[in-house]
Scaffold this motif. Structure first.
Motif, mmCIF file in Angstrom:
data_model
loop_
_atom_site.group_PDB
_atom_site.id
_atom_site.type_symbol
_atom_site.label_atom_id
_atom_site.label_comp_id
_atom_site.label_asym_id
_atom_site.label_seq_id
_atom_site.Cartn_x
_atom_site.Cartn_y
_atom_site.Cartn_z
ATOM 1 N N ILE A 126 1.082 -1.162 -0.015
ATOM 2 C CA ILE A 126 0.029 -0.044 0.102
ATOM 3 C C ILE A 126 1.006 1.195 0.102
ATOM 4 O O ILE A 126 1.677 1.410 0.825
ATOM 5 C CB ILE A 126 -0.858 0.093 1.471
ATOM 6 C CG1 ILE A 126 -1.971 -1.251 1.109
ATOM 7 C CG2 ILE A 126 -1.498 1.433 1.195
ATOM 8 C CD1 ILE A 126 -2.879 -1.367 2.386
ATOM 9 N N GLU A 127 0.651 2.176 -0.792
ATOM 10 C CA GLU A 127 1.440 3.362 -1.046
ATOM 11 C C GLU A 127 0.619 4.578 -0.913
ATOM 12 O O GLU A 127 -0.561 4.694 -1.544
ATOM 13 C CB GLU A 127 2.197 3.339 -2.377
ATOM 14 C CG GLU A 127 3.080 2.196 -2.807
ATOM 15 C CD GLU A 127 4.408 2.259 -2.004
ATOM 16 O OE1 GLU A 127 4.861 3.600 -1.621
ATOM 17 O OE2 GLU A 127 5.178 1.487 -1.959
ATOM 18 N N GLY A 128 0.980 5.437 -0.350
ATOM 19 C CA GLY A 128 0.444 7.105 -0.291
ATOM 20 C C GLY A 128 -0.778 7.140 0.707
ATOM 21 O O GLY A 128 -1.480 8.133 0.434
ATOM 22 N N TYR A 129 -0.800 6.278 1.627
ATOM 23 C CA TYR A 129 -1.838 6.306 2.800
ATOM 24 C C TYR A 129 -1.631 7.500 3.535
ATOM 25 O O TYR A 129 -2.778 8.497 3.804
ATOM 26 C CB TYR A 129 -1.875 5.372 3.528
ATOM 27 C CG TYR A 129 -2.932 5.055 4.468
ATOM 28 C CD1 TYR A 129 -4.210 4.502 4.284
ATOM 29 C CD2 TYR A 129 -2.941 5.777 5.982
ATOM 30 C CE1 TYR A 129 -5.162 4.680 5.159
ATOM 31 C CE2 TYR A 129 -3.721 5.732 6.742
ATOM 32 C CZ TYR A 129 -4.932 5.112 6.303
ATOM 33 O OH TYR A 129 -6.095 5.313 7.225
ATOM 34 N N GLN A 130 -0.454 8.106 3.690
ATOM 35 C CA GLN A 130 -0.360 9.355 4.622
ATOM 36 C C GLN A 130 -0.676 10.418 3.967
ATOM 37 O O GLN A 130 -1.671 11.298 4.556
ATOM 38 C CB GLN A 130 1.163 9.394 5.069
ATOM 39 C CG GLN A 130 1.476 8.442 6.108
ATOM 40 C CD GLN A 130 0.569 8.354 7.498
ATOM 41 O OE1 GLN A 130 0.087 7.506 7.546
ATOM 42 N NE2 GLN A 130 0.976 9.488 8.124
ATOM 43 N N ASN A 131 -0.629 10.619 2.940
ATOM 44 C CA ASN A 131 -0.882 12.131 1.979
ATOM 45 C C ASN A 131 -2.394 11.828 1.656
ATOM 46 O O ASN A 131 -2.933 12.961 1.509
ATOM 47 C CB ASN A 131 -0.034 12.324 0.944
ATOM 48 C CG ASN A 131 1.426 12.784 1.353
ATOM 49 O OD1 ASN A 131 1.496 13.059 2.314
ATOM 50 N ND2 ASN A 131 2.328 12.380 0.398
ATOM 51 N N ILE A 167 -4.016 6.935 -3.150
ATOM 52 C CA ILE A 167 -3.409 5.753 -2.359
ATOM 53 C C ILE A 167 -3.549 4.589 -3.567
ATOM 54 O O ILE A 167 -4.559 4.395 -4.107
ATOM 55 C CB ILE A 167 -4.658 5.334 -1.268
ATOM 56 C CG1 ILE A 167 -4.384 6.364 -0.330
ATOM 57 C CG2 ILE A 167 -3.922 4.064 -0.732
ATOM 58 C CD1 ILE A 167 -5.462 6.364 0.886
ATOM 59 N N LEU A 168 -2.332 3.639 -3.674
ATOM 60 C CA LEU A 168 -2.324 2.674 -4.297
ATOM 61 C C LEU A 168 -2.453 1.561 -3.643
ATOM 62 O O LEU A 168 -1.388 1.339 -2.710
ATOM 63 C CB LEU A 168 -1.138 2.777 -5.375
ATOM 64 C CG LEU A 168 -1.043 1.719 -6.238
ATOM 65 C CD1 LEU A 168 -0.648 2.131 -7.619
ATOM 66 C CD2 LEU A 168 0.083 0.237 -5.764
ATOM 67 N N LEU A 215 -6.939 5.067 -5.118
ATOM 68 C CA LEU A 215 -7.926 5.927 -4.569
ATOM 69 C C LEU A 215 -7.566 7.321 -4.581
ATOM 70 O O LEU A 215 -6.183 7.490 -4.047
ATOM 71 C CB LEU A 215 -7.983 5.524 -3.188
ATOM 72 C CG LEU A 215 -8.622 3.743 -3.061
ATOM 73 C CD1 LEU A 215 -8.569 3.663 -1.724
ATOM 74 C CD2 LEU A 215 -9.838 3.751 -3.850
ATOM 75 N N PHE A 216 -8.291 7.996 -5.156
ATOM 76 C CA PHE A 216 -7.556 9.344 -5.250
ATOM 77 C C PHE A 216 -8.580 10.544 -4.858
ATOM 78 O O PHE A 216 -9.641 10.207 -4.365
ATOM 79 C CB PHE A 216 -7.760 9.762 -6.883
ATOM 80 C CG PHE A 216 -6.760 9.223 -7.678
ATOM 81 C CD1 PHE A 216 -5.399 9.910 -7.974
ATOM 82 C CD2 PHE A 216 -6.993 8.160 -8.546
ATOM 83 C CE1 PHE A 216 -4.545 9.165 -8.496
ATOM 84 C CE2 PHE A 216 -5.938 7.632 -9.344
ATOM 85 C CZ PHE A 216 -5.025 8.040 -9.522
#
Length: 118
Positions: free
Chosen positions: A70-75, A79-80, A90-91
């Motif tokens: 899972i990438e990009g959860y914090q920002n 999210i990938l 998810l954008f």
């Protein structure tokens, strides 16, 4: 129903539970070795995008399906979630328009949720 279809359908339902905006399902099996399906959805704000990701992870986790990454959860602007044969993007609304994955992957076949249920 094969496993990737089942995973995609469960993920779509989890996204719908959190009121995801404009959920798109792309069948990319014939155009890429990356995955069978891309799911693309938007949320109206950071909290909603994270809630969508949390619900997908929890729902699939109850079925014994864990993400590879899972990438990009914090920002939470993109999210990938990589589930092998199903990749979920998810954008927030602004970044979805900017990256326009539907255009980039237009060789994939857009399908409806009912197509996964067959």
């Amino acid at each position: 129903m094969n496993e990737s279809k089942k995973t995609a359908l469960t993920a779509v339902e989890a996204l719908e539970d959190k009121k995801a905006i404009d959920v798109r399902i792309l069948d990319i099996e014939k155009v890429s070795t990356l995955a069978d399906y891309f799911l693309i959805a938007s949320g109206s704000n950071r909290n909603q995008v994270q809630a969508m990701a949390d619900n997908v992870e929890e729902t699939l986790g109850r079925q014994g399906i864990s993400p590879k990454q899972i990438e990009g959860y914090q920002n939470a602007n993109w999210i990938l979630m990589d589930y092998g044969d199903v990749v979920i993007h998810l954008f927030d609304e602004e970044n979805r328009l900017f990256y326009d994955l539907e255009r980039i992957w237009r060789d994939g076949k857009a399908i409806a949720k009912c197509d996964l249920e067959k």
